[in-house]
Design an enzyme around this catalytic site. Structure first.
Site, PDB file in Angstrom:
ATOM      1  N   ASN A   9      33.887  34.017  11.871  1.00 50.69           N
ATOM      2  CA  ASN A   9      32.600  34.004  12.568  1.00 50.69           C
ATOM      3  C   ASN A   9      31.672  33.118  11.743  1.00 50.69           C
ATOM      4  O   ASN A   9      31.171  33.544  10.715  1.00 50.69           O
ATOM      5  CB  ASN A   9      32.059  35.443  12.666  1.00 50.69           C
ATOM      6  CG  ASN A   9      30.673  35.485  13.272  1.00 50.69           C
ATOM      7  OD1 ASN A   9      30.186  34.494  13.824  1.00 50.69           O
ATOM      8  ND2 ASN A   9      30.030  36.643  13.179  1.00 50.69           N
ATOM      9  N   LYS A  11      28.822  32.088  12.419  1.00 57.35           N
ATOM     10  CA  LYS A  11      27.393  32.399  12.632  1.00 57.35           C
ATOM     11  C   LYS A  11      26.604  31.097  12.817  1.00 57.35           C
ATOM     12  O   LYS A  11      27.132  30.141  13.378  1.00 57.35           O
ATOM     13  CB  LYS A  11      26.861  33.246  11.479  1.00 57.35           C
ATOM     14  CG  LYS A  11      27.747  34.455  11.187  1.00 57.35           C
ATOM     15  CD  LYS A  11      27.108  35.450  10.287  1.00 57.35           C
ATOM     16  CE  LYS A  11      28.108  36.546   9.977  1.00 57.35           C
ATOM     17  NZ  LYS A  11      27.514  37.685   9.302  1.00 57.35           N
ATOM     18  N   HIS A  98      28.063  41.743  18.294  1.00 57.00           N
ATOM     19  CA  HIS A  98      27.915  41.662  16.840  1.00 57.00           C
ATOM     20  C   HIS A  98      26.622  42.368  16.434  1.00 57.00           C
ATOM     21  O   HIS A  98      25.617  42.304  17.139  1.00 57.00           O
ATOM     22  CB  HIS A  98      27.892  40.194  16.396  1.00 57.00           C
ATOM     23  CG  HIS A  98      28.035  40.053  14.920  1.00 57.00           C
ATOM     24  ND1 HIS A  98      26.990  40.270  14.055  1.00 57.00           N
ATOM     25  CD2 HIS A  98      29.109  39.760  14.149  1.00 57.00           C
ATOM     26  CE1 HIS A  98      27.420  40.103  12.817  1.00 57.00           C
ATOM     27  NE2 HIS A  98      28.703  39.793  12.848  1.00 57.00           N
ATOM     28  N   GLU A 100      24.417  41.636  14.382  1.00 54.25           N
ATOM     29  CA  GLU A 100      23.237  40.759  14.281  1.00 54.25           C
ATOM     30  C   GLU A 100      22.624  40.529  15.655  1.00 54.25           C
ATOM     31  O   GLU A 100      21.412  40.429  15.796  1.00 54.25           O
ATOM     32  CB  GLU A 100      23.635  39.436  13.599  1.00 54.25           C
ATOM     33  CG  GLU A 100      23.871  39.651  12.101  1.00 54.25           C
ATOM     34  CD  GLU A 100      24.838  38.697  11.454  1.00 54.25           C
ATOM     35  OE1 GLU A 100      25.157  37.643  12.024  1.00 54.25           O
ATOM     36  OE2 GLU A 100      25.305  39.028  10.332  1.00 54.25           O
ATOM     37  N   GLU A 170      32.955  46.703  12.213  1.00 54.29           N
ATOM     38  CA  GLU A 170      32.164  46.057  11.169  1.00 54.29           C
ATOM     39  C   GLU A 170      31.047  46.999  10.725  1.00 54.29           C
ATOM     40  O   GLU A 170      29.983  47.044  11.363  1.00 54.29           O
ATOM     41  CB  GLU A 170      31.539  44.766  11.711  1.00 54.29           C
ATOM     42  CG  GLU A 170      32.567  43.767  12.191  1.00 54.29           C
ATOM     43  CD  GLU A 170      32.022  42.345  12.121  1.00 54.29           C
ATOM     44  OE1 GLU A 170      32.616  41.549  11.382  1.00 54.29           O
ATOM     45  OE2 GLU A 170      31.012  42.056  12.764  1.00 54.29           O
ATOM     46  N   GLY A 176      27.925  40.778   5.015  1.00 58.26           N
ATOM     47  CA  GLY A 176      27.161  39.814   4.227  1.00 58.26           C
ATOM     48  C   GLY A 176      26.533  40.403   2.971  1.00 58.26           C
ATOM     49  O   GLY A 176      25.687  39.778   2.338  1.00 58.26           O
ATOM     50  N   SER A 216      32.319  41.625   4.581  1.00 55.19           N
ATOM     51  CA  SER A 216      32.602  41.126   3.230  1.00 55.19           C
ATOM     52  C   SER A 216      34.090  41.115   2.897  1.00 55.19           C
ATOM     53  O   SER A 216      34.474  41.321   1.745  1.00 55.19           O
ATOM     54  CB  SER A 216      31.812  41.919   2.181  1.00 55.19           C
ATOM     55  OG  SER A 216      30.434  41.771   2.415  1.00 55.19           O
TER      56      SER A 216
HETATM   57  C1  PEP Z   1      30.539  39.230  10.256  1.00 50.23           C
HETATM   58  O1  PEP Z   1      29.324  39.145  10.343  1.00 50.23           O
HETATM   59  O2  PEP Z   1      31.246  39.219  11.277  1.00 50.23           O
HETATM   60  C2  PEP Z   1      31.085  39.360   8.921  1.00 50.23           C
HETATM   61  C3  PEP Z   1      32.206  40.023   8.780  1.00 50.23           C
HETATM   62  O3  PEP Z   1      30.382  38.772   7.895  1.00 50.23           O
HETATM   63  P1  PEP Z   1      30.772  38.767   6.332  1.00 50.23           P
HETATM   64  O4  PEP Z   1      32.249  38.551   6.239  1.00 50.23           O
HETATM   65  O5  PEP Z   1      29.985  37.626   5.773  1.00 50.23           O
HETATM   66  O6  PEP Z   1      30.355  40.095   5.799  1.00 50.23           O
END
Ligand code: PEP
Length: 256
Positions: A9, A11, A98, A100, A170, A176, A216
């Protein structure tokens, strides 16, 4: 057999040229380096990269995903991108729900139901994200929250439609932040999600549903997360922005 999937992703990262280059590098890794066999790789790019990246990638294991689509089919919705437009680029998937988008853009389950419908009408596979915030986990509400997100966002689908859905768990507190769910926490939630899917659609459908972990996940921790029996792959944010790191995660998925 459910699919092993590693999805990136991106973003709101990468200019057009940078994104095209990143996709080229991922394509090269899969083409020339060993170790990624048997993994379906998805590149979740910004809208503007979709057509070019979908056109450029040559490795059959790689597909392209949008990170969002509109609730409406077409018309006077300035700035929106429809599922039909996404599909017309050659993209095969769309990431929906997601955290976000839920948190910064007010995406409710009601909105997501419409987006899911538009995606399915256009034969797009869906990566549907669910996950709790820290306070919900700390107060022991994480199972309840995730179950409600699944029920409200997806369970109006028929079993046939649901077959086009991949679920991404998630935990919002891990996205993040550098904090990862422990392999045990990931496994516990993934097994729970599978049981909820089984109750709704039956064990056979649940057994075929790919459930990805996101939050992460990186080249260092991917092995232990992917070794869990109900973790079918990862949705990768930050670590998908460097082809070498992303390929290490793909290899970790292939190993388990
Ligand atoms: C995400 O936002 O889908 C995600 C997993 O981000 P990160 O790996 O940066 O935590």
């Amino acid at each position: 057999m459910r699919k092993k999937i590693v999805a990136g992703n991106w973003k709101m990262n990468k200019t057009f040229a940078e994104g095209v280059e990143l996709a080229r590098e991922v394509n090269e890794y899969l083409r020339y380096k060993e170790g990624g066999e048997g993994v379906s790789v998805i590149l979740g790019t910004p809208f503007i990269h979709l057509a070019k990246v979908a056109h450029n990638v040559t490795e059959p294991a790689i597909a392209v995903a949008a990170q969002n689509c509109a609730t409406e089919k077409s018309g006077a919705y300035t700035g929106e991108i429809s599922a039909e437009m996404v599909a017309s680029t050659g993209a095969k998937h769309v990431i929906l729900g997601h955290s976000e988008r839920r948190n910064y853009y007010g995406e409710t389950s009601e909105i997501l139901v419409k987006k899911v419908a538009r995606a399915l009408e256009n034969n797009l596979g869906i990566i549907f994200c669910v996950g709790e915030v820290l306070e919900e986990r700390e107060s022991g509400k994480h199972f309840e929250v995730v179950k409600a997100q699944l029920t409200e966002g997806l369970f109006n689908l028929s079993a046939e439609q649901f077959a086009h859905v991949v679920i991404a768990y998630e935990p919002v507190w891990a996205i993040g932040t550098g904090k990862t769910a422990t392999p045990e926490q990931a496994q516990e939630m993934h097994a729970f999600i599978r049981s909820v899917v089984s109750t709704q659609y039956g064990q056979a459908v649940a057994d075929e549903t790919s459930i990805l972990y996101g939050g992460s996940c990186n080249a260092k921790n991917a092995d232990e997360i992917f070794s869990q029996p109900d973790v079918d792959g990862g949705l990768i944010g930050g670590a998908s922005l460097k082809a070498a790191d992303f390929f290490e995660i793909i290899k970790a998925r292939a190993r388990h």
